[in-house]
Design an enzyme around this catalytic site. Structure first.
Site, PDB file in Angstrom:
ATOM      1  N   ASN A 138     -11.748   7.380 144.020  1.00 23.42           N
ATOM      2  CA  ASN A 138     -13.167   7.052 143.844  1.00 23.42           C
ATOM      3  C   ASN A 138     -13.409   5.693 144.491  1.00 23.42           C
ATOM      4  OD1 ASN A 138     -15.716   6.426 142.955  1.00 23.42           O
ATOM      5  ND2 ASN A 138     -15.158   6.208 140.791  1.00 23.42           N
ATOM      6  N   LYS A 195     -16.115   4.154 144.909  1.00 22.23           N
ATOM      7  CA  LYS A 195     -17.250   3.442 144.292  1.00 22.23           C
ATOM      8  C   LYS A 195     -18.161   2.851 145.379  1.00 22.23           C
ATOM      9  CE  LYS A 195     -14.399   2.515 140.309  1.00 22.23           C
ATOM     10  NZ  LYS A 195     -14.260   1.834 139.050  1.00 22.23           N
ATOM     11  N   HIS A 225     -19.143   9.749 135.471  1.00 28.32           N
ATOM     12  CA  HIS A 225     -18.244   8.584 135.498  1.00 28.32           C
ATOM     13  C   HIS A 225     -18.755   7.532 134.509  1.00 28.32           C
ATOM     14  CE1 HIS A 225     -16.253   4.957 136.914  1.00 28.32           C
ATOM     15  NE2 HIS A 225     -15.330   5.764 137.401  1.00 28.32           N
ATOM     16  N   GLU A 228     -19.204   4.479 134.719  1.00 34.13           N
ATOM     17  CA  GLU A 228     -20.193   3.538 135.247  1.00 34.13           C
ATOM     18  C   GLU A 228     -21.583   4.172 135.287  1.00 34.13           C
ATOM     19  OE1 GLU A 228     -17.800   2.579 138.649  1.00 34.13           O
ATOM     20  OE2 GLU A 228     -16.413   1.641 137.246  1.00 34.13           O
ATOM     21  N   GLU A 244     -10.896   9.001 131.257  1.00 30.71           N
ATOM     22  CA  GLU A 244     -10.875   7.625 131.728  1.00 30.71           C
ATOM     23  C   GLU A 244     -11.321   6.691 130.608  1.00 30.71           C
ATOM     24  OE1 GLU A 244     -11.231   7.472 136.276  1.00 30.71           O
ATOM     25  OE2 GLU A 244     -13.245   7.557 135.475  1.00 30.71           O
ATOM     26  N   GLY A 268     -10.867  -0.519 136.051  1.00 28.07           N
ATOM     27  CA  GLY A 268     -11.096  -1.734 136.842  1.00 28.07           C
ATOM     28  C   GLY A 268     -10.697  -3.008 136.124  1.00 28.07           C
ATOM     29  N   SER A 274      -7.097   2.028 136.020  1.00 33.26           N
ATOM     30  CA  SER A 274      -6.080   1.134 136.573  1.00 33.26           C
ATOM     31  C   SER A 274      -4.771   1.851 136.914  1.00 33.26           C
ATOM     32  CB  SER A 274      -5.842  -0.057 135.631  1.00 33.26           C
ATOM     33  OG  SER A 274      -7.048  -0.793 135.462  1.00 33.26           O
TER      34      SER A 274
HETATM   35  C1  PEP Z   1     -12.377   4.921 138.400  1.00 29.63           C
HETATM   36  O1  PEP Z   1     -13.262   4.384 139.020  1.00 29.63           O
HETATM   37  O2  PEP Z   1     -12.524   6.114 138.105  1.00 29.63           O
HETATM   38  C2  PEP Z   1     -11.178   4.158 138.047  1.00 29.63           C
HETATM   39  C3  PEP Z   1     -10.293   4.736 137.307  1.00 29.63           C
HETATM   40  O3  PEP Z   1     -11.090   2.868 138.523  1.00 29.63           O
HETATM   41  P1  PEP Z   1      -9.770   1.941 138.519  1.00 29.63           P
HETATM   42  O4  PEP Z   1      -8.626   2.811 139.006  1.00 29.63           O
HETATM   43  O5  PEP Z   1     -10.068   0.822 139.448  1.00 29.63           O
HETATM   44  O6  PEP Z   1      -9.536   1.492 137.107  1.00 29.63           O
END
Ligand code: PEP
Length: 251
Positions: free
Chosen positions: A9, A11, A95, A97, A167, A173, A213
């Site tokens: 992703n 973003k 997601h 976000e 997630e 992040g 992460s």
């Molecule tokens: C994501 O955006 O779905 C995500 C898991 O981000 P990150 O790996 O940076 O934590």
């Protein structure tokens, strides 16, 4: 046997040149890897350029969002047909976000999941708890609600198009990763719920990705869990060497 699925992703990152360069780098690094399904999800405006860069590869293209209406007066939104027109196979939906920054509700996300399946896209449907919810001991309740509401009305045939991404919001992040045991516990709960909703055979066939992460250094231990079937990767998907290393670890 579930085929592992690793998706990146991107973003709101990249520009036209760096998006194509990242995609081309992955094509080169991952040539011949076919034991893992791999997808990248660039910003909408770079989908077409990235599709061209991926054209001779096994790497699939996904969007980071989709709207549920087919067309019309929905300024700023993008439909399933438009995404398929630029070679998207997958669409990330719900997601964290979008849930927590843009205010998307379970009901809206359900409409998007349903529309994406009907429109021929494969949803990567995201769920996950906030830190306060984990600390309050309500992780399973929150995630179960998101799964049930997000999949409301999705029948046995249509659910097969869906990948679920667990997630935990506190791990996205932040550099904090759920331990493999924490991830497995929630993945097993989700699979149990899918068993209740769709029966054992379908639940066993559905893929559940972990996201939060994930990086080269924790890929093997996360993927070593029995119900972790793949990864949704944010930050580490922006570097060819990191994302390719993760895919190769899984392959
Ligand atoms: C994501 O955006 O779905 C995500 C898991 O981000 P990150 O790996 O940076 O934590």
């Amino acid at each position: 046997m579930r085929k592992p699925f690793i998706a990146g992703n991107w973003k709101m990152n990249m520009n036209a040149a760096s998006a194509v360069s990242l995609a081309s780098g992955l094509v080169k690094e991952l040539e011949g890897v076919d034991s893992v399904d791999v997808a990248v999800c660039p910003p909408f405006v770079y989908l077409q350029a990235v599709a061209a860069a991926l054209s001779a590869s096994n790497i699939a293209l996904g969007s980071q969002n989709v709207y549920f209406e087919e067309n019309g007066a929905f300024t700023g939104e993008i439909s399933c047909d438009m995404l398929k027109d630029v070679c998207c196979t997958y669409a990330i939906i719900g997601h964290s976000e979008r849930r927590h920054v843009m205010g998307e509700t379970d009901e809206l996300i359900n409409k998007k999941v349903s529309a994406a399946i009907n429109g021929g896209l494969l949803p990567i449907f995201c769920v996950g708890e906030l830190l306060a919810e984990r600390n309050a001991g309500t992780t399973n309740d929150v995630v179960a609600r998101q799964v049930k509401k997000g999949l409301e009305g999705i029948c046995d045939e249509r659910i097969q198009a869906v990948t679920i991404a667990y997630e935990p919001v506190w791990a996205i992040g932040t550099g904090l990763t759920a331990t493999p045991e924490q991830a497995q516990e929630v993945h097993a709960m989700i699979r149990g719920l899918l068993t209740e909703l769709y029966g054992k055979d379908i639940a066993q066939s559905l893929r559940i990705q972990y996201g939060g992460s994930a990086k080269p250094g924790n890929t093997a231990e996360l993927m070593g869990q029995p119900d972790v079937d793949g990864l949704l990767v944010g930050g580490a998907s922006l570097k060819v060497e990191d994302f390719a290393a993760m895919v190769k670890t899984v392959a």
